[in-house]
Design an enzyme around this catalytic site. Structure first.
Site, PDB file in Angstrom:
ATOM      1  N   SER A 133       0.841  -1.314  -0.036  1.00 32.05           N
ATOM      2  CA  SER A 133      -0.028  -0.076   0.210  1.00 32.05           C
ATOM      3  C   SER A 133       0.928   1.321  -0.116  1.00 32.05           C
ATOM      4  O   SER A 133       2.110   1.170   0.643  1.00 32.05           O
ATOM      5  CB  SER A 133      -0.957   0.118   1.228  1.00 32.05           C
ATOM      6  OG  SER A 133      -1.428   1.310   1.394  1.00 32.05           O
ATOM      7  N   SER A 134       0.374   2.170  -0.487  1.00 29.83           N
ATOM      8  CA  SER A 134       1.276   3.529  -0.604  1.00 29.83           C
ATOM      9  C   SER A 134       1.683   4.237   0.770  1.00 29.83           C
ATOM     10  O   SER A 134       2.466   4.904   0.698  1.00 29.83           O
ATOM     11  CB  SER A 134       0.695   4.673  -1.698  1.00 29.83           C
ATOM     12  OG  SER A 134      -0.767   4.967  -1.060  1.00 29.83           O
ATOM     13  N   CYS A 135       0.926   3.436   1.616  1.00 29.60           N
ATOM     14  CA  CYS A 135       1.558   4.292   3.094  1.00 29.60           C
ATOM     15  C   CYS A 135       2.556   3.891   3.424  1.00 29.60           C
ATOM     16  O   CYS A 135       3.263   4.127   4.600  1.00 29.60           O
ATOM     17  CB  CYS A 135       0.250   3.951   4.006  1.00 29.60           C
ATOM     18  SG  CYS A 135       0.165   2.042   4.617  1.00 29.60           S
TER      19      CYS A 135
ATOM     20  N   TYR B 136       0.923  -1.239  10.447  1.00 34.89           N
ATOM     21  CA  TYR B 136       0.493  -1.877   9.058  1.00 34.89           C
ATOM     22  C   TYR B 136       1.587  -1.626   8.106  1.00 34.89           C
ATOM     23  O   TYR B 136       1.762  -2.545   7.154  1.00 34.89           O
ATOM     24  CB  TYR B 136      -0.810  -0.996   8.599  1.00 34.89           C
ATOM     25  CG  TYR B 136      -1.339  -1.566   7.415  1.00 34.89           C
ATOM     26  CD1 TYR B 136      -0.989  -0.779   5.851  1.00 34.89           C
ATOM     27  CD2 TYR B 136      -1.720  -2.428   7.013  1.00 34.89           C
ATOM     28  CE1 TYR B 136      -1.634  -0.955   4.812  1.00 34.89           C
ATOM     29  CE2 TYR B 136      -2.447  -3.006   5.774  1.00 34.89           C
ATOM     30  CZ  TYR B 136      -2.313  -2.048   4.832  1.00 34.89           C
ATOM     31  OH  TYR B 136      -2.585  -2.547   3.392  1.00 34.89           O
TER      32      TYR B 136
ATOM     33  N   LYS C 207       3.659  -4.423   5.840  1.00 32.91           N
ATOM     34  CA  LYS C 207       3.708  -4.637   4.393  1.00 32.91           C
ATOM     35  C   LYS C 207       5.108  -4.632   3.801  1.00 32.91           C
ATOM     36  O   LYS C 207       5.446  -4.994   3.052  1.00 32.91           O
ATOM     37  CB  LYS C 207       2.827  -3.448   3.962  1.00 32.91           C
ATOM     38  CG  LYS C 207       1.273  -3.636   3.889  1.00 32.91           C
ATOM     39  CD  LYS C 207       0.788  -4.891   3.061  1.00 32.91           C
ATOM     40  CE  LYS C 207      -0.420  -5.062   3.154  1.00 32.91           C
ATOM     41  NZ  LYS C 207      -1.149  -6.128   2.585  1.00 32.91           N
TER      42      LYS C 207
ATOM     43  N   HIS D 177     -12.290   3.728   4.832  1.00 35.55           N
ATOM     44  CA  HIS D 177     -11.322   4.885   4.001  1.00 35.55           C
ATOM     45  C   HIS D 177     -12.039   6.072   3.872  1.00 35.55           C
ATOM     46  O   HIS D 177     -13.526   5.834   3.925  1.00 35.55           O
ATOM     47  CB  HIS D 177     -10.658   4.403   2.696  1.00 35.55           C
ATOM     48  CG  HIS D 177      -9.671   3.070   3.056  1.00 35.55           C
ATOM     49  ND1 HIS D 177      -9.832   1.855   2.920  1.00 35.55           N
ATOM     50  CD2 HIS D 177      -8.266   3.326   3.648  1.00 35.55           C
ATOM     51  CE1 HIS D 177      -8.928   1.346   3.211  1.00 35.55           C
ATOM     52  NE2 HIS D 177      -7.802   1.978   3.587  1.00 35.55           N
TER      53      HIS D 177
END
Ligand code: GFB
Length: 310
Positions: free
Chosen positions: A108-110, A137, A141, A180
């Site tokens: 995920s881009s986070c 999280y 990832k 979200h």
């Protein structure tokens, strides 16, 4: 992959997994393997190994994950790091043990640094500290990405990792606490309009910028990459454009035809100020998003009205 390949979609009931299932069925892949949580608990190593030993998938889409919005990430850090680490570790290792030909892992881009250079290139990974609200999280990832890279280097496996931007679409989570921003906005405006309320609350200042990709574009990109990409480096999946949370709220405001006011609750966290992906690598190997944000939100709103579960 060919049309009779044995393909396992881990997490087939979620936003991403259900889109992958739709896509692969539409493309005529006839040997799709899915398992409900009640049948196989992916946090239990022995159950995952028994399942892969029995089913022997050739390809694996690892879309099983504990996901959620900024509030959920911040409220349940232990669950977010444990369940993601457990599920991905069990499936990646068992895929090696049972000779899976190729696996696609979704990050995920986070995972990019909180104050990352924009747009965010794949090589910026691990170049700065993470956004605290989603650090557990993101760490999980990043561990999954490094596990894929490490198994490729040591065992010669073909485990690829993709980094999607914020996703939305049919089958999303519309719970107002754990979801979200985009599905939350659709539900908030719809319920306020239905109840004749004159105001909708938006979390934060409305200034953060976000990029959004429709999940049908994502599943299209994942099938494309499973068939056409074999690099050991991660690859971003996005549209390369973003907007502020205020602009997003105003867009959904007009699509839902709400007529009241927006109230910004600045006691709620803004999170990362901006996180736009650089998608030039993906575009250079022949894939580009096709679903515009406006059309995607309209379709998702129609899906919500038809399937609203509340
Ligand atoms: O979508 P969201 O929860 O995730 O929030 P992040 C995006 C922005 O929308 C934040 C604001 O600045 C929120 O404060 N926002 C405004 C709202 N109103 C709302 C609302 O009603 N609900 C929600 N949820 N937000 C997540 C990461 O960060 O991005 C996850 O925590 C994952 O781990 C996901 O990476 C893709 O974009 O801030």
């Amino acid at each position: 992959m060919n049309k009779t390949s044995r393909i396992y979609i881990a997490g087939h009931t979620g936003l991403v997994g259900s889109a992958l299932l739709r896509r692969l069925e539409d493309d005529g892949y006839s040997n799709l393997i899915v398992r409900k949580h009640s049948e196989t608990d992916l946090t239990r190593q022995s159950e995952v190994e028994a399942f892969l030993k029995a089913e022997r998938p050739e390809y694996v889409f690892l879309a099983a994950a504990k996901v959620g919005g900024i509030w959920a990430n911040n409220a349940y850090p232990a669950e977010f790091i444990y369940s993601n680490l457990a599920v991905q570790t069990n499936i990646i290792h068992a895929s090696y043990v049972f000779n899976v030909k190729k696996l696609l892992f979704l990050g995920s881009s986070c995972i990019y640094p909180k104050h990352c250079l924009q747009p965010m290139k794949e090589e910026y990974l691990l170049s700065g500290y993470l956004e605290p609200t989603n650090e557990p999280y993101a760490i999980a990832k990043i561990a999954g990405i490094k596990m894929c890279e490490s198994y490729n280097r040591q065992y010669g496996t073909h485990f690829i990792s993709v980094i999607p931007t914020n996703l939305y679409g049919p089958n999303d989570n519309f719970d107002l606490e754990t979801s979200h921003v985009l599905p939350a906005m659709i539900r908030k405006f719809y319920e306020a309009k239905a109840a004749g309320r004159k105001e909708v609350e938006v979390w934060g200042t409305g200034k953060p910028r976000r990029e959004f990709l429709h999940v049908d574009d994502l599943s299209d990109a994942c099938v494309y990459l499973m068939n056409n990409y074999d690099g050991n480096e991660v690859i971003n999946i996005g549209v390369g454009e973003d907007l502020t949370i205020r602009e997003l709220s105003e867009l959904i405001y007009s699509i839902v035809e709400f007529e009241g006011k927006l109230r910004f609750d600045t006691s709620k966290p803004d999170g990362t100020p901006v996180k736009r992906l650089d998608v030039s690598k993906l575009n250079s190997i022949g894939w580009k998003a096709t679903i515009s944000l406006e059309r995607g939100i309209e379709e998702t709103y129609r899906w919500y009205l038809k399937n609203s579960v509340f």
